[in-house]
Design a protein around this motif. Structure first.
Motif, PDB file in Angstrom:
ATOM      1  N   THR A 253       7.474  11.224   8.435  1.00  0.00           N
ATOM      2  CA  THR A 253       8.354  12.266   8.964  1.00  0.00           C
ATOM      3  C   THR A 253       9.380  11.675   9.925  1.00  0.00           C
ATOM      4  O   THR A 253      10.554  12.036   9.909  1.00  0.00           O
ATOM      5  N   ARG A 255      10.605   8.750   9.882  1.00  0.00           N
ATOM      6  CA  ARG A 255      11.620   8.032   9.099  1.00  0.00           C
ATOM      7  C   ARG A 255      12.685   8.996   8.589  1.00  0.00           C
ATOM      8  O   ARG A 255      13.886   8.704   8.644  1.00  0.00           O
ATOM      9  N   ASP A 256      12.258  10.168   8.098  1.00  0.00           N
ATOM     10  CA  ASP A 256      13.210  11.164   7.594  1.00  0.00           C
ATOM     11  C   ASP A 256      14.122  11.667   8.720  1.00  0.00           C
ATOM     12  O   ASP A 256      15.342  11.799   8.531  1.00  0.00           O
ATOM     13  N   VAL A 257      13.530  11.928   9.883  1.00  0.00           N
ATOM     14  CA  VAL A 257      14.302  12.458  11.013  1.00  0.00           C
ATOM     15  C   VAL A 257      15.375  11.463  11.446  1.00  0.00           C
ATOM     16  O   VAL A 257      16.546  11.815  11.654  1.00  0.00           O
ATOM     17  N   ALA A 259      16.602   8.913   9.718  1.00  0.00           N
ATOM     18  CA  ALA A 259      17.576   8.664   8.650  1.00  0.00           C
ATOM     19  C   ALA A 259      18.607   9.801   8.585  1.00  0.00           C
ATOM     20  O   ALA A 259      19.798   9.565   8.371  1.00  0.00           O
ATOM     21  N   GLN A 260      18.157  11.055   8.802  1.00  0.00           N
ATOM     22  CA  GLN A 260      19.077  12.191   8.802  1.00  0.00           C
ATOM     23  C   GLN A 260      20.086  12.091   9.938  1.00  0.00           C
ATOM     24  O   GLN A 260      21.192  12.622   9.855  1.00  0.00           O
ATOM     25  N   ALA A 261      19.714  11.373  11.009  1.00  0.00           N
ATOM     26  CA  ALA A 261      20.616  11.193  12.150  1.00  0.00           C
ATOM     27  C   ALA A 261      21.569  10.018  11.951  1.00  0.00           C
ATOM     28  O   ALA A 261      22.352   9.699  12.843  1.00  0.00           O
ATOM     29  N   GLY A 262      21.489   9.384  10.785  1.00  0.00           N
ATOM     30  CA  GLY A 262      22.412   8.296  10.467  1.00  0.00           C
ATOM     31  C   GLY A 262      21.922   6.915  10.830  1.00  0.00           C
ATOM     32  O   GLY A 262      22.682   5.929  10.729  1.00  0.00           O
ATOM     33  N   THR A 264      19.433   3.536  10.284  1.00  0.00           N
ATOM     34  CA  THR A 264      18.801   2.821   9.172  1.00  0.00           C
ATOM     35  C   THR A 264      17.355   2.534   9.551  1.00  0.00           C
ATOM     36  O   THR A 264      17.086   1.924  10.591  1.00  0.00           O
ATOM     37  N   ARG A 298      11.614  17.020  17.392  1.00  0.00           N
ATOM     38  CA  ARG A 298      10.840  17.474  16.212  1.00  0.00           C
ATOM     39  C   ARG A 298       9.340  17.416  16.470  1.00  0.00           C
ATOM     40  O   ARG A 298       8.547  17.493  15.536  1.00  0.00           O
TER      41      ARG A 298
END
Length: 346
Positions: A253, A255-257, A259-262, A264, A298
């Protein structure tokens, strides 16, 4: 795309200890030709330690051999303290000491006796022997036989031999190869001491992390050409992306958060020194607090957040990402025409 980095106007031939422009060397091989050095430009400032870095097979040893007149370039110019080489090498060779190949010393003679014989051969007073043994930390072991020396001691004795004529430029090719950690530390300290005394130390290596600890300035090459050069701190600061190591209970989770913020994000590879399956490597966060804020929003709380300091290896990997280079490479095969096959061990 790789970038050559210059942080200041390059020194003139008269100001630089070593200045190389457009250097090229090609060797004939059984299956055609092999370009060892491809239009290399190189500046080594006077005084201090300069790291000459690149993977095995990148052209470092070939460059040093050409600089010392041990093989001839196909094209390009080289100067040492403002003197064109190899044409004017006799005029400047007294200011240069080098270890490019394994020194040939008498195994049954003491370290001191070996140096005395070398001093006689080059016309240096034997009084210098005691001084150089002291400089490299072998004053109390000078009476021991050479064959009884550890690898680190043998390398320090080789450095002592180069110091007999008190040169201004010292050239060392892979000086820590085969040494244990204690020997590496000894050689590192010796190079630091020489640089701090105003000597110019040009050290080639494929171990970027090791040279980073001793060098003031560096040049990084790949495929026989310059990729970047400058002061170590500047090169690292301008060439690397901020990175942090993050450990969190729910890495998927997190990692997704991120990555969504730009940012890597990649899972840490245990095979590369990773310590925790839940660890993530996060690139691009200018401030680690940003990572904390994004995850806390989150409901994800960190058990570890460690900023990772950029190093020469990470800079090198970024520079060479599009060139198929890595930290090591295959040495060049022996020449069909009898050319010295050792020139590309590094």
């Amino acid at each position: 795309m790789s970038t050559t980095i210059h942080h200041a106007p390059p020194p003139s031939a008269a100001e630089a200890a070593v200045r190389i422009r457009g250097l090229r060397k090609t060797y004939r091989r059984r299956r055609g030709s092999q370009v060892a050095v491809a239009g290399l430009d190189l500046d080594v400032p006077t005084a201090g330690v300069h790291g000459f870095l690149g993977p095995n097979g990148s052209g470092k040893t070939t460059t040093l051999r050409m600089l010392l007149g041990l093989c001839r370039p196909d094209a390009g110019t080289m100067t040492v303290f403002g003197h064109d080489v190899p044409a004017q090498l006799p005029q400047v060779v007294g200011r240069v000491g080098a270890i490019v190949e394994s020194p040939r010393l008498f195994p049954t003679f003491s370290g001191r006796r070996n140096l005395e014989l070398l001093a006689d051969a080059i016309g240096t007073p034997r009084a210098r022997v005691g001084a150089v043994l002291e400089e490299v930390g072998l004053a109390d072991r000078g009476g021991d036989t050479y064959r009884g020396y550890s690898l680190g001691m043998k390398q320090r004795l080789a450095i002592a031999a180069t110091l007999l004529k008190d040169p201004d430029l010292l050239i060392f090719d892979e000086p820590t190869n085969g040494l244990d950690p204690a020997g590496i530390r000894e050689i590192r300290q010796t190079m630091r001491d020489l640089g701090s005394r105003g000597k110019t130390v040009l050290v080639s290596s494929h171990i970027l992390s090791e040279v980073e600890q001793v060098a003031d300035t560096v040049s990084i090459i790949g495929h026989g050409r310059l990729l970047g050069q400058g002061p170590v701190a500047d090169l690292i600061g301008s060439g690397a992306v901020p990175r942090a190591r993050v450990v969190v209970a729910d890495p998927a989770t997190a990692r997704d958060v991120l990555a969504q913020a730009g940012l890597t994000v990649a899972a840490e590879d245990p095979g590369d020194g990773g310590r925790d399956d839940a660890a993530l490597l996060v690139d691009g966060a200018a401030d680690p607090a940003e990572i904390t804020r994004l995850l806390a929003a989150r409901g994800l709380y960190l058990s570890e957040l460690t900023p990772l300091r950029p190093d020469l290896e990470s800079v090198f990997l970024q520079m060479t990402a599009d060139e198929g280079l890595s930290g090591s490479g295959a040495p060049m095969e022996p020449a069909a025409d009898g050319t010295d096959a050792r020139e590309e061990r590094s």
